[in-house]
Design a protein around this motif. Structure first.
Motif, short mmCIF file in Angstrom:
data_model
loop_
_atom_site.label_atom_id
_atom_site.label_comp_id
_atom_site.label_asym_id
_atom_site.label_seq_id
_atom_site.Cartn_x
_atom_site.Cartn_y
_atom_site.Cartn_z
N MET A 40 -37.13 -22.89 49.31
CA MET A 40 -36.05 -22.15 50.18
C MET A 40 -36.94 -21.09 51.03
O MET A 40 -36.42 -20.53 52.14
N THR A 41 -38.52 -20.98 50.67
CA THR A 41 -39.19 -19.88 51.44
C THR A 41 -39.94 -20.61 52.66
O THR A 41 -40.57 -19.79 53.30
N GLN A 42 -39.75 -22.01 52.71
CA GLN A 42 -40.34 -22.61 53.89
C GLN A 42 -39.50 -22.50 55.14
O GLN A 42 -38.31 -23.21 55.22
N GLN A 43 -40.09 -22.36 56.31
CA GLN A 43 -39.36 -22.32 57.72
C GLN A 43 -39.27 -23.61 58.05
O GLN A 43 -40.41 -24.32 58.05
N ALA A 44 -38.31 -23.96 58.61
CA ALA A 44 -38.13 -25.39 59.16
C ALA A 44 -36.95 -25.39 60.65
O ALA A 44 -36.16 -24.42 60.36
N ALA A 45 -37.36 -26.26 61.38
CA ALA A 45 -36.43 -26.28 62.48
C ALA A 45 -34.66 -26.29 61.98
O ALA A 45 -34.43 -27.22 60.92
N GLY A 46 -33.85 -25.61 62.66
CA GLY A 46 -32.36 -25.71 62.31
C GLY A 46 -32.11 -24.95 61.07
O GLY A 46 -30.76 -24.92 60.90
N LEU A 47 -33.09 -24.30 60.57
CA LEU A 47 -32.63 -23.30 59.51
C LEU A 47 -32.57 -21.93 59.94
O LEU A 47 -33.24 -21.41 61.07
N SER A 48 -31.49 -20.86 59.19
CA SER A 48 -31.65 -19.62 59.57
C SER A 48 -32.28 -18.66 58.51
O SER A 48 -32.33 -19.02 57.49
N GLN A 49 -32.93 -17.50 58.98
CA GLN A 49 -33.83 -16.57 58.14
C GLN A 49 -32.78 -15.67 57.33
O GLN A 49 -32.00 -15.11 57.98
N ILE A 50 -32.77 -15.54 56.05
CA ILE A 50 -32.36 -14.56 55.48
C ILE A 50 -33.52 -13.84 54.64
O ILE A 50 -34.19 -13.98 54.01
N GLU A 51 -33.40 -12.36 55.07
CA GLU A 51 -34.60 -11.44 54.52
C GLU A 51 -33.88 -10.47 53.59
O GLU A 51 -33.00 -9.77 53.96
N PHE A 52 -34.33 -10.47 52.26
CA PHE A 52 -34.11 -9.63 51.44
C PHE A 52 -34.92 -8.46 51.32
O PHE A 52 -36.21 -8.76 51.21
N THR A 53 -34.52 -7.15 51.15
CA THR A 53 -35.29 -5.88 50.86
C THR A 53 -34.97 -5.27 49.61
O THR A 53 -33.41 -4.94 49.61
N ARG A 54 -35.74 -4.78 48.86
CA ARG A 54 -35.17 -4.06 47.71
C ARG A 54 -35.81 -2.55 48.08
O ARG A 54 -37.08 -2.68 48.28
N VAL A 55 -34.93 -1.75 48.32
CA VAL A 55 -35.43 -0.46 48.38
C VAL A 55 -36.25 0.20 47.25
O VAL A 55 -36.29 0.11 46.14
N ALA A 56 -37.20 0.97 47.70
CA ALA A 56 -38.15 1.66 46.79
C ALA A 56 -37.63 2.86 46.50
O ALA A 56 -36.62 3.64 47.10
N GLY A 57 -37.94 3.41 45.23
CA GLY A 57 -37.42 4.78 44.78
C GLY A 57 -37.21 4.66 43.40
O GLY A 57 -37.32 3.97 42.56
N MET A 58 -36.80 5.98 43.04
CA MET A 58 -36.74 6.34 41.43
C MET A 58 -35.78 5.38 40.79
O MET A 58 -36.15 4.77 39.87
N LEU A 59 -34.62 5.01 41.35
CA LEU A 59 -33.52 4.36 40.73
C LEU A 59 -33.71 2.79 40.92
O LEU A 59 -33.07 2.09 40.47
N ASN A 60 -34.91 2.38 41.74
CA ASN A 60 -34.84 0.93 42.22
C ASN A 60 -36.18 0.40 41.49
O ASN A 60 -36.71 -0.62 42.05
N ASN A 61 -36.61 0.93 40.34
CA ASN A 61 -37.91 0.28 39.78
C ASN A 61 -37.63 -0.87 38.77
O ASN A 61 -38.47 -1.45 38.33
N GLU A 62 -36.06 -0.84 38.21
CA GLU A 62 -36.02 -1.97 37.35
C GLU A 62 -36.11 -3.26 38.15
O GLU A 62 -35.71 -3.56 39.20
N MET A 63 -36.30 -4.48 37.00
CA MET A 63 -36.35 -5.63 37.84
C MET A 63 -34.93 -6.38 37.90
O MET A 63 -34.04 -6.22 36.88
#
Length: 139
Positions: A40-63
């Motif tokens: 799913m991380t491979q770009q190809a024609a006809g596919l749309s990009q979804i970008e996930f970002t996890r905010v950094a910070g004190m409450l966001n350190n757990e997996m």
């Protein structure tokens, strides 16, 4: 009583020492070892990009486990990001805590449904707040 407490603390410290440090990349990408559906991380024609970002910070350190349609896609921690490429359609994304020997408690979860259009680009932000986990589409 004191011996039992001392033994319990010794076991807890030994288990905590077994926990390995989180592997990170210089770019903030999730390391390949924590991406479980690499295709799913491979770009190809006809596919749309979804970008996930996890905010950094004190409450966001757990997996957290990031899933697509109830299948684990990757594990993500604070300050990391991941881009995937999908065909048009409806997709359910969810996040939940990864349980280890050093974490306990109920496993709260949050969900987001995204209608992916042809040629679209979507940004999804993942945060941990005092009231729980949050996954949302960023406009």
């Amino acid at each position: 009583m004191i011996k039992a407490l001392a033994a319990s603390l010794t076991v807890a410290l030994a288990l905590a020492a077994c926990a390995s440090p989180v592997q990170r990349t210089a770019t903030g990408d999730i390391p390949a070892s924590r991406v479980y559906i690499k295709s799913m991380t491979q770009q190809a024609a006809g596919l749309s990009q979804i970008e996930f970002t996890r905010v950094a910070g004190m409450l966001n350190n757990e997996m957290l486990e990031l899933s697509i349609n109830d299948v684990v896609l990757a594990q993500i921690t604070g300050g990391e990001h991941l881009s995937i490429w999908l065909k048009p359609g409806s997709y359910d994304f969810s996040i939940k805590r990864v349980h280890t020997l050093t974490t306990a408690g109920p496993n709260s979860q949050d969900r987001l449904t995204v209608q992916v259009a042809q040629g679209g680009a979507y940004k999804v932000q993942i945060t941990t707040e005092l009231r729980g986990l949050n996954i949302q589409l960023v406009k």
